[in-house]
Design an enzyme around this catalytic site. Structure first.
Site, PDB file in Angstrom:
ATOM      1  N   GLU A  67       3.714  -5.283   7.388  1.00 16.70           N
ATOM      2  CA  GLU A  67       2.909  -4.234   7.944  1.00 16.70           C
ATOM      3  C   GLU A  67       3.468  -4.068   9.239  1.00 16.70           C
ATOM      4  O   GLU A  67       3.270  -2.807   9.890  1.00 16.70           O
ATOM      5  CB  GLU A  67       2.030  -4.906   8.542  1.00 16.70           C
ATOM      6  CG  GLU A  67       1.023  -4.475   6.875  1.00 16.70           C
ATOM      7  CD  GLU A  67       0.856  -5.789   5.862  1.00 16.70           C
ATOM      8  OE1 GLU A  67       1.598  -6.780   5.661  1.00 16.70           O
ATOM      9  OE2 GLU A  67       0.273  -5.783   4.691  1.00 16.70           O
ATOM     10  N   ALA A  89       0.806  -1.443   0.025  1.00 17.60           N
ATOM     11  CA  ALA A  89      -0.572  -0.065  -0.420  1.00 17.60           C
ATOM     12  C   ALA A  89       0.911   1.053  -0.262  1.00 17.60           C
ATOM     13  O   ALA A  89       1.710   1.304   0.238  1.00 17.60           O
ATOM     14  CB  ALA A  89      -0.672   0.277   1.625  1.00 17.60           C
ATOM     15  N   GLY A 136       0.564  -5.189   0.796  1.00 16.35           N
ATOM     16  CA  GLY A 136      -0.547  -4.627  -0.121  1.00 16.35           C
ATOM     17  C   GLY A 136      -0.593  -5.918  -1.198  1.00 16.35           C
ATOM     18  O   GLY A 136      -1.679  -6.072  -2.248  1.00 16.35           O
ATOM     19  N   GLU A 193      -1.529  -9.320  -0.429  1.00 19.98           N
ATOM     20  CA  GLU A 193      -2.586  -8.564  -0.273  1.00 19.98           C
ATOM     21  C   GLU A 193      -3.112  -9.546  -1.659  1.00 19.98           C
ATOM     22  O   GLU A 193      -4.376  -9.804  -1.777  1.00 19.98           O
ATOM     23  CB  GLU A 193      -3.297  -8.301   0.430  1.00 19.98           C
ATOM     24  CG  GLU A 193      -2.042  -8.643   2.242  1.00 19.98           C
ATOM     25  CD  GLU A 193      -2.893  -6.900   2.700  1.00 19.98           C
ATOM     26  OE1 GLU A 193      -2.450  -6.015   2.909  1.00 19.98           O
ATOM     27  OE2 GLU A 193      -3.176  -7.228   4.266  1.00 19.98           O
TER      28      GLU A 193
HETATM   29  N1  CO8 Z   1       4.778   2.871  -0.717  1.00 23.36           N
HETATM   30  C1  CO8 Z   1       4.950   3.849  -1.352  1.00 23.36           C
HETATM   31  N2  CO8 Z   1       6.191   4.334  -1.983  1.00 23.36           N
HETATM   32  C2  CO8 Z   1       7.160   3.194  -2.551  1.00 23.36           C
HETATM   33  C3  CO8 Z   1       6.197   1.756  -1.446  1.00 23.36           C
HETATM   34  C4  CO8 Z   1       5.103   1.973  -0.990  1.00 23.36           C
HETATM   35  N3  CO8 Z   1       4.995   0.409  -0.003  1.00 23.36           N
HETATM   36  N4  CO8 Z   1       7.859   0.982  -1.813  1.00 23.36           N
HETATM   37  C5  CO8 Z   1       8.401   1.639  -2.839  1.00 23.36           C
HETATM   38  N5  CO8 Z   1       8.233   3.201  -2.534  1.00 23.36           N
HETATM   39  C6  CO8 Z   1       8.730   3.751  -3.179  1.00 23.36           C
HETATM   40  C7  CO8 Z   1       9.931   4.087  -3.117  1.00 23.36           C
HETATM   41  O1  CO8 Z   1       9.431   6.016  -1.967  1.00 23.36           O
HETATM   42  C8  CO8 Z   1      10.756   5.327  -3.861  1.00 23.36           C
HETATM   43  O2  CO8 Z   1      10.434   6.654  -3.874  1.00 23.36           O
HETATM   44  P1  CO8 Z   1      11.716   7.504  -4.985  1.00 23.36           P
HETATM   45  O3  CO8 Z   1      12.612   7.027  -5.569  1.00 23.36           O
HETATM   46  O4  CO8 Z   1      10.004   8.300  -5.013  1.00 23.36           O
HETATM   47  O5  CO8 Z   1      12.193   8.117  -3.811  1.00 23.36           O
HETATM   48  C9  CO8 Z   1      10.918   4.061  -4.707  1.00 23.36           C
HETATM   49  O6  CO8 Z   1       9.344   3.525  -4.444  1.00 23.36           O
HETATM   50  C10 CO8 Z   1      11.516   3.000  -5.025  1.00 23.36           C
HETATM   51  O7  CO8 Z   1      11.978   2.355  -3.876  1.00 23.36           O
HETATM   52  P2  CO8 Z   1      13.462   1.949  -2.737  1.00 23.36           P
HETATM   53  O8  CO8 Z   1      14.191   3.206  -3.552  1.00 23.36           O
HETATM   54  O9  CO8 Z   1      12.881   2.248  -1.386  1.00 23.36           O
HETATM   55  O10 CO8 Z   1      14.074   1.219  -3.593  1.00 23.36           O
HETATM   56  P3  CO8 Z   1      14.606  -0.617  -3.369  1.00 23.36           P
HETATM   57  O11 CO8 Z   1      15.294  -1.038  -4.007  1.00 23.36           O
HETATM   58  O12 CO8 Z   1      15.765   0.035  -2.718  1.00 23.36           O
HETATM   59  O13 CO8 Z   1      13.551  -0.760  -1.657  1.00 23.36           O
HETATM   60  C11 CO8 Z   1      11.915  -1.953  -1.028  1.00 23.36           C
HETATM   61  C12 CO8 Z   1      12.476  -1.544  -2.310  1.00 23.36           C
HETATM   62  C13 CO8 Z   1      12.806  -3.265  -0.802  1.00 23.36           C
HETATM   63  C14 CO8 Z   1      10.551  -2.455  -1.728  1.00 23.36           C
HETATM   64  C15 CO8 Z   1      11.579  -0.720  -0.423  1.00 23.36           C
HETATM   65  O14 CO8 Z   1      11.013   0.801  -1.179  1.00 23.36           O
HETATM   66  C16 CO8 Z   1      10.298  -1.186   0.471  1.00 23.36           C
HETATM   67  O15 CO8 Z   1      11.084  -1.359   1.903  1.00 23.36           O
HETATM   68  N6  CO8 Z   1       9.025  -0.387   0.485  1.00 23.36           N
HETATM   69  C17 CO8 Z   1       7.901  -0.911   1.497  1.00 23.36           C
HETATM   70  C18 CO8 Z   1       7.472  -1.939   1.125  1.00 23.36           C
HETATM   71  C19 CO8 Z   1       6.839  -2.460   2.148  1.00 23.36           C
HETATM   72  O16 CO8 Z   1       7.021  -1.960   3.760  1.00 23.36           O
HETATM   73  N7  CO8 Z   1       5.499  -2.573   1.995  1.00 23.36           N
HETATM   74  C20 CO8 Z   1       3.810  -2.806   2.738  1.00 23.36           C
HETATM   75  C21 CO8 Z   1       3.514  -1.017   2.321  1.00 23.36           C
HETATM   76  S1  CO8 Z   1       2.086  -1.481   4.804  1.00 23.36           S
HETATM   77  C22 CO8 Z   1       1.239  -2.152   3.361  1.00 23.36           C
HETATM   78  O17 CO8 Z   1       0.550  -2.799   2.290  1.00 23.36           O
HETATM   79  C23 CO8 Z   1      -0.072  -2.297   3.921  1.00 23.36           C
HETATM   80  C24 CO8 Z   1      -1.570  -2.617   3.650  1.00 23.36           C
HETATM   81  C25 CO8 Z   1      -2.692  -3.036   4.457  1.00 23.36           C
HETATM   82  C26 CO8 Z   1      -2.648  -1.491   4.639  1.00 23.36           C
HETATM   83  C27 CO8 Z   1      -3.421  -0.781   5.931  1.00 23.36           C
HETATM   84  C28 CO8 Z   1      -5.115   0.004   5.516  1.00 23.36           C
HETATM   85  C29 CO8 Z   1      -4.200   1.444   6.530  1.00 23.36           C
END
Ligand code: CO8
Length: 261
Positions: free
Chosen positions: A135, A67, A112, A115
């Protein structure tokens, strides 16, 4: 219908592909994208010629990295609840489509993203797939169905471990756990998915739809009622031309030409 965050295309007759298309944020799911996934799934559901839907993410790095954390960061409790409900509605539309929906997963498939993949009927993974429910590392619970669909897919204990640690697993471990059906090289996995979709598209379309609904609906029923549902569907199959064609073709040792009626 035009979409901003997803691409919906019929790749060949009856085989649709829905691509989450926000590669700059690794296809993170914001509200607009969730709504478009639901709307696009509904659009496919209205096509009587649809046979299979493939769901994937654009770019090489991610299926969907979760998400959208930028959107969620400042949420109130009420906004978090509504965001979750929005995703639940969209994913349910996908999950209850009458045709098979296959997630084609390369790269990050987190939170997400996993999911969303689990709202599909099964997953095919590229070797680069990295899956997990991280999460708790962000101080929240799963919110798009992960705490419910993951245990149903891989059993309570392992789902509990993955959800409570936030540990990421690779394609090989996901295969061993039964979370993905097959693993292919990244550059082959979409072709393999299309080949599988072609196989399904060649089967009796009414039988495929009925069989999917039996598996989906039966999971929420006790065994007696679920088996009664199967008997009804089996009986109903004999009112179709496809049944006549399928069995005549078998006995004549020729391929069946199903018409979906
Ligand atoms: N949301 C928003 N932006 C994201 C997300 C995300 N989940 N994942 C990556 N991005 C963005 C980064 O911010 C970055 O943007 P920018 O270039 O503008 O800085 C771009 O994508 C590339 O990402 P990275 O530079 O971080 O790339 P890396 O190769 O270094 O890392 C990862 C890749 C490991 C995937 C890393 O981006 C990461 O850890 N992302 C988050 C993963 C995560 O925690 N996902 C779970 C999110 S929570 C969720 O899904 C809960 C769902 C339920 C919600 C409940 C409702 C309220």
């Amino acid at each position: 219908m035009a979409y901003d965050n997803v691409v919906l295309e019929e790749v060949e007759a009856g085989i649709w592909r829905l691509t989450v298309n926000r590669p700059k944020s690794l296809n993170a799911l914001n509200s607009a994208t969730l709504d478009e996934i639901g709307a696009a799934a509904a659009e496919v559901g209205r096509d009587p010629g649809a046979r299979v839907l493939l769901l994937t993410g654009s770019g090489e790095k991610a299926f969907v990295a979760g998400a959208d954390i930028s959107e969620m960061q400042a949420f109130t409790a009420d906004e978090g609840h509504r965001f979750s409900m929005r995703a639940m509605a969209a994913f349910r539309t996908l999950e209850t489509l009458p045709i098979p929906v296959i997630a084609v997963v390369r790269g990050y498939c987190l939170g997400g993203g996993l999911e969303l993949a689990m709202a599909c009927d099964w997953l095919l993974a590229g070797a680069s797939a990295a899956l997990g429910q991280p999460e708790v590392t962000l101080g929240v619970t799963p919110g798009f169905g992960g705490s419910q669909r993951l245990p149903r897919r891989i059993g309570t204990a392992m789902a509990m471990e993955l959800i409570l640690t936030g540990r990421r697993i690779d394609a090989t471990e996901a295969l061993r756990l039964g979370l993905v059906n097959h693993v292919h090289p990244d550059d082959r996995v979409m072709d393999e998915a299309i080949a599988m979709a072609r196989d399904i598209a060649a089967r009796g379309p009414i039988a495929v739809r009925l069989a999917k609904s039996l598996v989906v609906r039966g999971q929420d029923l006790d065994l007696d009622n679920a088996c009664a549902l199967e008997s009804q569907a089996f009986g109903l199959s004999f009112s179709t031309e496809d049944q006549k064609e399928g069995m005549a073709a078998f006995l004549a040792r020729r391929p069946a030409a199903f018409k979906g009626r």
